[in-house]
Design a protein around this motif. Structure first.
Motif, PDB file in Angstrom:
ATOM      1  N   SER A  63       3.928   9.162  -6.064  1.00 16.82           N
ATOM      2  CA  SER A  63       2.591   8.853  -6.575  1.00 16.82           C
ATOM      3  C   SER A  63       1.980  10.120  -7.184  1.00 16.82           C
ATOM      4  O   SER A  63       2.721  11.017  -7.610  1.00 16.82           O
ATOM      5  CB  SER A  63       1.762   8.300  -5.402  1.00 16.82           C
TER       6      SER A  63
ATOM      7  N   ALA B 259      -4.205  10.330  -4.943  1.00 15.24           N
ATOM      8  CA  ALA B 259      -4.266   9.122  -5.785  1.00 15.24           C
ATOM      9  C   ALA B 259      -5.523   8.289  -5.529  1.00 15.24           C
ATOM     10  O   ALA B 259      -6.085   7.719  -6.467  1.00 15.24           O
ATOM     11  CB  ALA B 259      -3.025   8.262  -5.535  1.00 15.24           C
TER      12      ALA B 259
ATOM     13  N   HIS C 283      -0.856   4.459 -10.357  1.00 17.88           N
ATOM     14  CA  HIS C 283      -0.334   4.853  -9.036  1.00 17.88           C
ATOM     15  C   HIS C 283      -1.106   4.135  -7.927  1.00 17.88           C
ATOM     16  O   HIS C 283      -0.513   3.701  -6.939  1.00 17.88           O
ATOM     17  CB  HIS C 283      -0.423   6.373  -8.861  1.00 17.88           C
TER      18      HIS C 283
ATOM     19  N   ARG D 193       2.597  11.904  -2.798  1.00 19.68           N
ATOM     20  CA  ARG D 193       1.584  12.114  -3.842  1.00 19.68           C
ATOM     21  C   ARG D 193       1.790  13.478  -4.488  1.00 19.68           C
ATOM     22  O   ARG D 193       1.208  14.482  -4.073  1.00 19.68           O
ATOM     23  CB  ARG D 193       0.193  11.968  -3.230  1.00 19.68           C
TER      24      ARG D 193
ATOM     25  N   GLU E 131       0.258  14.600   0.659  1.00 19.26           N
ATOM     26  CA  GLU E 131      -0.348  15.235  -0.518  1.00 19.26           C
ATOM     27  C   GLU E 131       0.494  16.480  -0.812  1.00 19.26           C
ATOM     28  O   GLU E 131       0.487  17.442  -0.044  1.00 19.26           O
ATOM     29  CB  GLU E 131      -1.808  15.621  -0.242  1.00 19.26           C
TER      30      GLU E 131
END
Ligand SMILES: NC(=O)c1ccc[n+]([C@@H]2O[C@H](COP(=O)([O-])OP(=O)(O)OC[C@H]3O[C@@H](n4cnc5c(N)ncnc54)[C@H](OP(=O)(O)O)[C@@H]3O)[C@@H](O)[C@H]2O)c1
Length: 295
Positions: free
Chosen positions: A109, A113, A124, A142, A200
């Motif tokens: 992603s 997101a 996404h 992500r 992340e």
């Protein structure tokens, strides 16, 4: 611990990130447990040379996906490069994964997101929602910005003495495709995976574009400064340089998002996953300057 017995499939395997992910996965699990998905038969040979089974499937062709996913346990869905068609294409992948009983999807992603102001983030978000709705256990990878997105413009920046953009003072925590590929494979191949986790993923160190230009200048031994402009001015400049309008607009939008902090993340989740610091952006700049032939 790595899951040595699962059957893995990596999509987008002919692409830059996909190839790195397949190669990294082959370092960790038996090559016979890996399937690479490509849409063009001519892309198969170089992957088959690695001892990897290649199956043909197009995100736009659900039947081809169902056929390709037969017998697969764990899927790495590398997001499609066809911006604007991706949400529908990824929905096809998720539906085929559901029908064929795939037990885990890791999806590449975009950083933050759920809150990202980038136009690129909307597809996404749609894909993350489709994966959640499918009930298939997942991990959202992500990914932040590739350092290569920035180093790719180093040669013209040295030539013109200016690196243009609309990122203002915004900071980017980029990492290389190799870093992201290793992170994806660490999650995909883990023996025990945290259920439905969101990662992340970004580089350890952030930089402003002023710092980035100054690093180019230091490595090249020539003056290069960051030239900041409005989003529309930057889009016009990219279009004048030959990029198609929608691509120019998308890149300018991403720079405007950078100005708002969309590409900064200081969690260091990626380096923890890969067990080493992410690749130094200054080293990447140095390598790109050398490769540009400017010194
Ligand atoms: N984080 C970032 O900075 C960043 C930057 C750029 C892109 N991205 C995203 O990350 C993804 C991977 O990056 P990358 O550098 O590896 O991109 P890439 O080199 O362009 O690879 C994209 C891959 O997607 C495949 N693909 C495209 N449309 C398809 C379809 N309809 N059916 C099946 N496969 C299809 C391509 O196949 P072909 O070889 O046949 O074209 C290729 O293997 C991109 O697709 C994009 O979503 C992220």
């Amino acid at each position: 611990m790595t899951n040595q017995t699962a059957k893995y499939l990596v999509t987008g395997a002919s692409g830059q990130l996909g190839r790195l992910a397949v190669t990294e996965l082959a370092n960790k699990v038996p090559a016979g447990n890996i399937v690479a998905l490509v849409r063009r038969p001519e892309a198969a040979a170089s992957l088959e040379a690695l001892g990897i089974e290649v199956r043909i499937g197009d995100y736009g062709d659900p039947v081809s996906l169902e056929k390709a996913f037969h017998g697969i346990d764990r899927l790495l869905l590398i997001s499609s490069s066809e911006v604007g068609q991706r949400a529908a294409q990824h929905a096809n992948v998720v539906s085929a994964a559901h029908k064929t009983g795939i037990g885990f999807i890791a999806y590449t992603s975009i950083l933050h997101a759920d809150t990202s102001p980038l136009g690129l983030a909307s597809e996404h978000r749609e894909t993350e929602a489709a994966i959640k709705a499918s009930g298939i256990p997942y991990a959202f990878l992500r990914n932040g910005w590739y350092t290569e997105n920035r180093t790719g413009s180093i040669a013209p920046a040295i030539e013109h003495g200016a690196y243009p953009g609309a990122a203002g003072d915004g900071r980017t925590s980029s990492a290389t495709r190799q870093d992201f590929a290793e992170g994806a494979v660490a999650v995909l191949s883990a023996e025990t995976t945290e259920p439905n986790a969101v990662y992340e993923l970004a580089g350890d160190e952030s930089y402003s574009m002023t710092e980035f230009a100054s690093a180019i200048s230091a490595a090249a031994g020539k003056p290069v400064s960051y030239s900041d402009m409005s989003e529309s001015e930057f889009a016009s400049l990219l279009e004048a340089a030959g990029l198609p309008g929608p691509i120019a607009a998308m890149l300018a939008d991403s720079d405007a998002g950078t100005a708002k902090g969309a590409l900064e993340d200081n969690s260091r989740t990626l380096s923890r996953l890969i067990g080493r610091p992410t690749t130094s952006w200054r080293d990447s700049v140095g390598e790109a300057v050398t490769a540009s032939g400017a010194i």
